[in-house]
Design a protein around this motif. Structure first.
Motif, PDB file in Angstrom:
ATOM      1  N   GLN A  14      57.556  49.939 150.141  1.00 33.04           N
ATOM      2  CA  GLN A  14      58.483  48.923 150.056  1.00 33.04           C
ATOM      3  C   GLN A  14      59.002  48.742 151.709  1.00 33.04           C
ATOM      4  N   GLU A  15      58.497  49.564 152.269  1.00 34.20           N
ATOM      5  CA  GLU A  15      58.989  50.117 153.855  1.00 34.20           C
ATOM      6  C   GLU A  15      58.267  48.727 155.097  1.00 34.20           C
ATOM      7  N   THR A  16      56.861  49.624 153.579  1.00 32.24           N
ATOM      8  CA  THR A  16      55.777  47.610 154.322  1.00 32.24           C
ATOM      9  C   THR A  16      56.547  46.838 154.373  1.00 32.24           C
ATOM     10  N   ILE A  17      56.427  46.296 153.341  1.00 32.00           N
ATOM     11  CA  ILE A  17      57.073  45.130 153.585  1.00 32.00           C
ATOM     12  C   ILE A  17      58.268  44.532 154.214  1.00 32.00           C
ATOM     13  N   ILE A  18      59.299  45.305 153.747  1.00 29.93           N
ATOM     14  CA  ILE A  18      60.801  44.782 153.999  1.00 29.93           C
ATOM     15  C   ILE A  18      60.474  44.965 155.441  1.00 29.93           C
ATOM     16  N   ARG A  19      59.086  45.596 155.929  1.00 30.61           N
ATOM     17  CA  ARG A  19      58.694  44.996 157.523  1.00 30.61           C
ATOM     18  C   ARG A  19      58.297  43.861 158.034  1.00 30.61           C
ATOM     19  N   GLU A  20      57.027  43.839 157.681  1.00 29.38           N
ATOM     20  CA  GLU A  20      56.464  42.765 157.365  1.00 29.38           C
ATOM     21  C   GLU A  20      56.845  41.168 157.327  1.00 29.38           C
ATOM     22  N   VAL A  21      58.036  41.161 156.472  1.00 33.61           N
ATOM     23  CA  VAL A  21      58.806  40.378 155.932  1.00 33.61           C
ATOM     24  C   VAL A  21      59.474  40.108 157.402  1.00 33.61           C
ATOM     25  N   ALA A  22      60.372  40.785 158.082  1.00 35.56           N
ATOM     26  CA  ALA A  22      61.184  41.028 159.270  1.00 35.56           C
ATOM     27  C   ALA A  22      60.943  40.286 159.868  1.00 35.56           C
ATOM     28  N   ARG A  23      59.446  41.267 160.542  1.00 35.83           N
ATOM     29  CA  ARG A  23      58.232  40.336 161.541  1.00 35.83           C
ATOM     30  C   ARG A  23      58.607  39.232 161.484  1.00 35.83           C
ATOM     31  N   ASP A  29      56.998  32.335 160.461  1.00 43.48           N
ATOM     32  CA  ASP A  29      56.003  32.461 159.707  1.00 43.48           C
ATOM     33  C   ASP A  29      55.623  32.581 158.947  1.00 43.48           C
ATOM     34  N   HIS A  30      54.990  32.268 158.072  1.00 44.84           N
ATOM     35  CA  HIS A  30      54.218  31.891 156.378  1.00 44.84           C
ATOM     36  C   HIS A  30      53.890  33.781 156.162  1.00 44.84           C
ATOM     37  N   LEU A  31      54.432  34.085 155.044  1.00 46.60           N
ATOM     38  CA  LEU A  31      53.599  35.638 154.421  1.00 46.60           C
ATOM     39  C   LEU A  31      53.515  35.420 152.913  1.00 46.60           C
ATOM     40  N   LEU A  32      52.040  35.255 152.962  1.00 53.22           N
ATOM     41  CA  LEU A  32      51.956  36.021 151.741  1.00 53.22           C
ATOM     42  C   LEU A  32      51.794  37.234 150.852  1.00 53.22           C
ATOM     43  N   LEU A 366      49.621  39.462 153.424  1.00 51.44           N
ATOM     44  CA  LEU A 366      50.240  41.758 153.180  1.00 51.44           C
ATOM     45  C   LEU A 366      49.486  41.605 151.935  1.00 51.44           C
ATOM     46  N   SER A 367      48.742  43.292 151.263  1.00 50.31           N
ATOM     47  CA  SER A 367      48.274  43.281 150.282  1.00 50.31           C
ATOM     48  C   SER A 367      48.691  44.356 150.050  1.00 50.31           C
ATOM     49  N   VAL A 368      49.786  45.412 148.854  1.00 50.60           N
ATOM     50  CA  VAL A 368      50.084  46.671 149.374  1.00 50.60           C
ATOM     51  C   VAL A 368      49.930  47.358 148.426  1.00 50.60           C
ATOM     52  N   PRO A 369      48.965  48.115 148.915  1.00 48.24           N
ATOM     53  CA  PRO A 369      48.355  49.395 147.396  1.00 48.24           C
ATOM     54  C   PRO A 369      49.370  49.364 146.231  1.00 48.24           C
ATOM     55  N   PRO A 370      48.705  50.250 145.371  1.00 52.67           N
ATOM     56  CA  PRO A 370      49.220  49.982 144.260  1.00 52.67           C
ATOM     57  C   PRO A 370      50.346  51.303 144.301  1.00 52.67           C
ATOM     58  N   VAL A 371      51.056  51.935 143.458  1.00 52.20           N
ATOM     59  CA  VAL A 371      52.313  52.750 143.687  1.00 52.20           C
ATOM     60  C   VAL A 371      51.569  53.864 143.013  1.00 52.20           C
ATOM     61  N   PHE A 372      51.287  53.524 141.467  1.00 56.39           N
ATOM     62  CA  PHE A 372      50.813  53.847 139.765  1.00 56.39           C
ATOM     63  C   PHE A 372      49.895  55.810 140.693  1.00 56.39           C
ATOM     64  N   PRO A 373      50.275  56.908 140.586  1.00 53.74           N
ATOM     65  CA  PRO A 373      48.964  57.421 140.471  1.00 53.74           C
ATOM     66  C   PRO A 373      48.117  57.145 139.749  1.00 53.74           C
ATOM     67  N   PRO A 374      47.001  57.559 139.823  1.00 55.94           N
ATOM     68  CA  PRO A 374      45.851  56.942 139.229  1.00 55.94           C
ATOM     69  C   PRO A 374      45.136  57.773 137.793  1.00 55.94           C
ATOM     70  N   GLU A 375      46.525  59.330 137.876  1.00 52.59           N
ATOM     71  CA  GLU A 375      45.991  60.243 137.485  1.00 52.59           C
ATOM     72  C   GLU A 375      46.542  59.744 135.563  1.00 52.59           C
ATOM     73  N   ASN A 376      47.735  58.653 136.347  1.00 47.25           N
ATOM     74  CA  ASN A 376      48.178  58.190 134.915  1.00 47.25           C
ATOM     75  C   ASN A 376      47.491  56.751 134.350  1.00 47.25           C
ATOM     76  N   ARG A 377      46.498  56.440 134.504  1.00 44.33           N
ATOM     77  CA  ARG A 377      45.812  55.125 134.396  1.00 44.33           C
ATOM     78  C   ARG A 377      44.316  55.083 134.105  1.00 44.33           C
TER      79      ARG A 377
END
Length: 591
Positions: A14-23, A29-32, A366-377
């Protein structure tokens, strides 16, 4: 810039998303943005957009195709106000019918009927609004707040008109796509006093936008509707000769069961007269085929190579369709003027499809990596079966039914299988001998009831259907995407392929491949909706092997498998063992 957030802590990403949206907002600009379910992207994006809007003196327009997201966005604003002592104002602009207090909301041609009542002074709610305005509303005006405020008045005013007035000074407006990406855009912008250059545009579920715009600009006319319009005109005492002639002229163009047509071939009736007659008919009826014919020819008259026209001749009549192939004429106008825009979804890659179709020029991604622990899936790409048309057979249907039943047996919870079509689903269902099978045909409510609690249901649904996107399915532990949901190669889809090939040099990918993979990935997303959940995803079709790199963009741990049942059984048995022993680290040999 201070960022306001309603929760006490940020999730991973979420911190990465917030920072990139604010920028993005500061740079105009336009963000995907692509982020999996579980990131809390609506919270992060809306919080950053609102904070940037306060800093930059802008407004936020949050567009979503889902009613559930309306409620979430409004709740975010309420919570920000409460936690931080802000005085943000917000308006939830749902469709006009959602706010109607009269029986007019039950009329088929609601918008035309509403217009007629207002013009004739026959709507008491609109008349009261014109006379006295509306009641005071709270800062955050969701549907419930607006309706309750209007109903408390001695003579209730029209809630929709009251809401639009209140939206004129709202810091945040939540609305459906149609308000900005259809013919009502100019009216909406004028009524809400939105200046696009001073607006932050947030598009939720943005992977749907191109299709929605194309659908809005398309229309179909059937002989049944045309014949009903003829009868309506005659009952009004009008000359129906022009319409009656169309019932003969249109089918005369049919050279084959499916005939591609040019616009000038079908004479357009007098549209002003059609509108007049349709509105007259509505004075004493709840629906009007005359208005349906008028609406069709309004779409039919659209010019340009991006429109495809086809006549289908059937046993009992015909259907004439005009289909829009390119949404860019509409979307380019919006995105080129918006102060900043954020388009977000769990399935946006490859990004260039959307930037090309929507004609978004300068942009960032911006593509944010999955948040799920890999051992859960556990994510498997299995070649044990296929839905490929040339390989379909009784044996293949039997094989897929067996795999589905076995996966249900080894799964400690509900199992959902998504098929590429209803026809394919029926073939497999008829060969499934497992108890507790329910299908999407039962309706969302019926399916959710069957899955309630900690059940062990086997649910059959269709990729791209109502259960495959934007729905939280309870108790799901295993999701199977049984077959690559490639669109049928009908004339419309082939025309789309030809158009995209001409425009972008990538006709098959844009018209067939990427829509199929996007549907598959959306369906797979019904599994693991929270970062602490555990689940299994199986892509069951040998054709998925070819697209393993793209699947790994979403599921980096995806791996190849033959028969998926033994691996799924081991996955769940190890987790059950860990749960009994209190261990949180499954044996590494599983993953």
């Amino acid at each position: 810039m201070r960022v306001f957030f309603r929760h006490d802590s940020l999730r991973k990403g979420q911190e990465t998303i917030i920072r990139e949206v604010a920028r993005t907002v500061v740079d105009r600009d336009h963000l995907l943005l692509q982020a999996h379910t579980g990131h809390g992207k609506t919270d992060a994006v809306l919080s950053a957009a609102v904070s940037a809007a306060l800093d930059q003196g802008m407004r936020v327009l949050f567009l979503t195709p889902k009613k559930s997201q309306h409620a979430l966005a409004i709740q975010v604003i309420k919570d920000l106000n409460e936690k931080h002592g802000l005085e943000l104002s917000a308006a939830d602009v749902l469709g006009k019918r959602e706010y109607c207090l009269s029986r007019a909301r039950e009329v088929s041609e609601f918008y035309e009927y509403c217009s007629l009542l207002k013009k004739r002074g026959l709507c008491p709610y609109y008349s009261e609004y014109r006379r006295a305005g509306g009641p005071d509303l709270p800062l955050v005006r969701g549907k419930k707040e607006v309706l309750n405020a209007c109903r408390r008045a001695r003579i209730p005013p029209c809630p929709y008109e009251v809401l639009l007035d209140s939206a004129q000074d709202a810091d945040v407006i939540v609305a459906d796509y149609n308000y900005l990406f259809s013919g009502i855009r100019k009216i909406f912008l004028a009524r809400t006093r939105i200046s696009l250059p001073e607006t932050i545009l947030v598009v939720d579920e943005a992977h749907n936008l191109a299709d929605r715009v194309r659908d809005n600009m398309s229309a179909t006319l059937t002989n049944s509707t045309l014949q009903k319009a003829v009868r309506e005109a005659r009952e009004l005492g009008e000359d129906a000769g022009e319409l009656e002639a169309l019932t003969r002229i249109i089918p005369s163009y049919a050279e084959d069961p499916e005939t591609i047509m040019e616009k000038p071939e079908v004479p357009c009736p007098d549209l002003k007269n059609l509108w007049r007659l349709g509105m007259e008919w509505l004075e004493s009826h709840e629906k009007s085929s005359l208005l349906k014919v008028w609406s069709f020819f309004m779409a039919w008259e659209q010019e340009g190579p991006e429109f495809f026209r086809i006549l289908r001749k059937k046993e009992r009549g015909f259907s004439l369709s005009v289909k829009c192939l390119d949404p860019g004429n509409v979307t380019e106008h919006v995105f080129s003027k918006a102060g900043a825009s954020i388009l977000m979804s769990a399935t946006l890659s490859p990004f260039d499809i959307h930037t090309r179709l929507l004609r978004i020029r300068e942009h960032r991604t911006l593509s944010v990596p999955p948040v799920f622990p890999p051992e859960n899936r556990l994510c498997l790409v299995s070649s044990a079966s296929t839905s490929r048309w040339s390989e379909r057979s009784d044996q293949e249907y039997e094989r897929m039914a067996r795999i589905a039943s076995e996966l249900k047996r080894v799964t400690p919870g509900n199992t959902v299988v998504f098929f590429p079509s209803f026809e394919f689903m029926k073939e497999v269902s008829s060969r499934t001998r497992t108890a507790h099978v329910c299908q999407a045909a039962q309706g969302v409510g019926g399916v959710l009831d069957s899955m309630g609690g900690e059940g062990n249901a086997l649910v059959y649904a269709v990729s791209g259907g109502v259960l495959a996107e934007g729905v939280n399915l309870p108790g799901v532990r295993t999701v199977v995407v049984a077959g690559l949901p490639v669109p049928s190669p009908d004339p419309e889809q082939l025309a789309l392929q030809e158009y995209y090939e001409r425009m972008f040099g990538r006709g098959y990918e844009y018209a067939f491949l990427y829509p199929a993979l996007r549907k598959a990935l959306q369906a797979a997303g019904r599994c693991i909706r929270g970062e602490k959940q555990k689940g299994v995803i199986v892509f069951l079709d040998h054709r998925f092997r070819r697209y393993l790199p793209m699947i790994r963009n979403y599921y980096p741990d995806a791996r190849l498998a033959g028969d998926p049942v033994p691996m799924v059984q081991e996955f769940w048995s190890v987790r059950a063992s860990c749960a009994r022993s209190g261990s949180s680290s499954p044996e590494s040999r599983i993953l």
